[in-house]
Write an enzyme that holds these catalytic residues in place. Structure first.
Site, mmCIF file in Angstrom:
data_model
loop_
_atom_site.group_PDB
_atom_site.id
_atom_site.type_symbol
_atom_site.label_atom_id
_atom_site.label_comp_id
_atom_site.label_asym_id
_atom_site.label_seq_id
_atom_site.Cartn_x
_atom_site.Cartn_y
_atom_site.Cartn_z
ATOM 1 N N ASP A 39 32.769 37.651 60.840
ATOM 2 C CA ASP A 39 32.665 36.330 61.489
ATOM 3 C C ASP A 39 31.213 35.833 61.413
ATOM 4 O O ASP A 39 30.563 35.650 62.428
ATOM 5 C CB ASP A 39 33.136 36.398 62.952
ATOM 6 N N HIS A 94 23.418 45.236 65.248
ATOM 7 C CA HIS A 94 24.846 45.477 65.504
ATOM 8 C C HIS A 94 25.597 45.681 64.177
ATOM 9 O O HIS A 94 25.840 46.803 63.755
ATOM 10 C CB HIS A 94 25.451 44.308 66.287
HETATM 11 C C1 BDR Z 1 28.839 41.652 67.791
HETATM 12 O O1 BDR Z 1 29.135 40.354 68.306
HETATM 13 C C2 BDR Z 1 28.694 39.364 67.422
HETATM 14 O O2 BDR Z 1 27.904 38.441 68.120
HETATM 15 C C3 BDR Z 1 27.876 40.040 66.358
HETATM 16 O O3 BDR Z 1 28.035 39.427 65.101
HETATM 17 C C4 BDR Z 1 28.383 41.447 66.365
HETATM 18 O O4 BDR Z 1 29.487 41.594 65.499
HETATM 19 C C5 BDR Z 1 27.811 42.317 68.682
HETATM 20 O O5 BDR Z 1 28.296 42.508 69.976
HETATM 21 CA CA CA Z 2 29.965 39.929 63.764
#
Ligand code: BDR
Ligand code: CA
Length: 315
Positions: free
Chosen positions: A8, A239
């Site tokens: 995403d 992340h």
């Molecule tokens: C996740 O949430 C999204 O904002 C980032 O892309 C990542 O996949 C981190 O908590």
């Molecule tokens: Ca993500």
């Protein structure tokens, strides 16, 4: 290693994608898109834009879910990922288009053609994986493994006090995916909140005069400001890139095998709850007869940050 990346984008999704594209060990068979950091329309445009920047518009992009399986989309997060999902205001305008096949069908067709060989990396809400499993239960035996960025076993959340953003965006789908029976590794906040890519490293990654570095140069400042204001760090927590680091350098992580449930009710909706006990018979009923999930609980953060910088300066 053959990959499908469900994503995403998303600033850190863009980093993970560019990192994977710069890794000769990884063969990306396709991207599937999902709502999350922005609408599916926007994340799809961003996925195409990222592939174009990397000179890999040959990789197919299949459009996925626009909303969770049993609830409403919570909405974009421009305060984290910018109004266009990539740190900026102007929508990205790719020259290329997605393929004419839904994400779940693409996933099933691709794993069927490559039985036991495809790793699915999930960087967003787990909706597409849940739909693929619902439509094609044999997908579980056909994939090699599923690596999920999401969840928080033993630490607080980031989207809410209790829940991590990807799981919070579709808790019902996540509970289905963690119970399906395919081999799943969870790379969640337990480790990603330990890995800081420093401001200096960001400056080095965004310095080269290349299209991928240029994309990150426009995407990262707003994302970096978010972490400065929210977490009071100089840099960003890694992340989504941590999943790619896990594939490349699994020795940098330690895991514990637990059955997981996802809270779908009330104020702790989206919390991933492991059962820390060691026998299925002794587990409370909700955790009995659930597959064990390899939950990352420890990480060599210096090694992972170095791997991310290394790959992102190869592009
Ligand atoms: C996740 O949430 C999204 O904002 C980032 O892309 C990542 O996949 C981190 O908590
Ligand atoms: Ca993500």
């Amino acid at each position: 290693m053959k990959l499908i990346i469900d994503t995403d984008p998303g600033v850190d999704d863009a980093m993970a994608l560019l990192m994977a594209l710069a890794s000769p060990e990884l063969e990306i068979l396709g991207l599937t898109t999902v709502f999350g950091n922005a609408t599916t329309e926007t994340t799809t445009a961003n996925a195409l834009t990222i592939l174009e920047a990397a000179g890999r518009a040959d990789i197919p992009v299949a459009v996925g879910a626009t909303k969770p399986i049993a609830s409403n989309y919570l909405g974009p997060v421009p305060q984290v990922h910018g109004a266009n999902g990539l740190g900026g205001m102007t929508p990205t305008t790719p020259a290329t288009s997605p393929i004419d096949e839904p994400a779940a069908d693409f996933i099933h067709r691709t794993v069927t053609a490559n039985p036991g060989q495809v790793t699915i990396v999930a960087l967003g809400p787990l909706t597409n994986l849940a739909v693929a499993f619902d439509h094609y239960p044999d997908v579980c035996e056909l994939v090699r493994q599923v690596v999920v960025m999401g969840g928080n076993a033993l630490v607080p959340g980031n989207a809410t006090p209790t829940a991590e953003a990807n799981i919070n965006n579709d808790p019902e789908a996540a509970d289905l995916v963690f119970g399906a029976g395919w081999p799943v590794t969870m790379v969640g906040l337990d480790v990603t909140h330990q890995i800081n890519l420093t401001g200096d490293a960001i400056d080095r990654i965004t310095a080269p005069d290349t299209a991928p570095a240029g994309l990150l140069r426009s995407a990262l400042p707003a994302y970096r400001s978010f972490f400065e204001q929210t977490n009071h760090i100089d840099g960003i927590y890694l992340h989504d890139p941590a999943t790619i680091a896990y594939l490349l350098q699994p020795d940098a992580f330690t895991t514990q095998a637990w059955p997981l449930r996802v809270e779908t009710e009330s104020f702790s909706r989206g919390k991933t709850w492991p059962n820390l006990g060691d026998t299925d018979e002794a587990a409370p009923a909700a955790w009995q007869h659930r597959p064990l999930i390899d939950v990352c609980t420890g990480v060599n953060a210096t090694q992972v940050a170095a791997a991310v910088e290394d790959r992102l300066t190869r592009t």
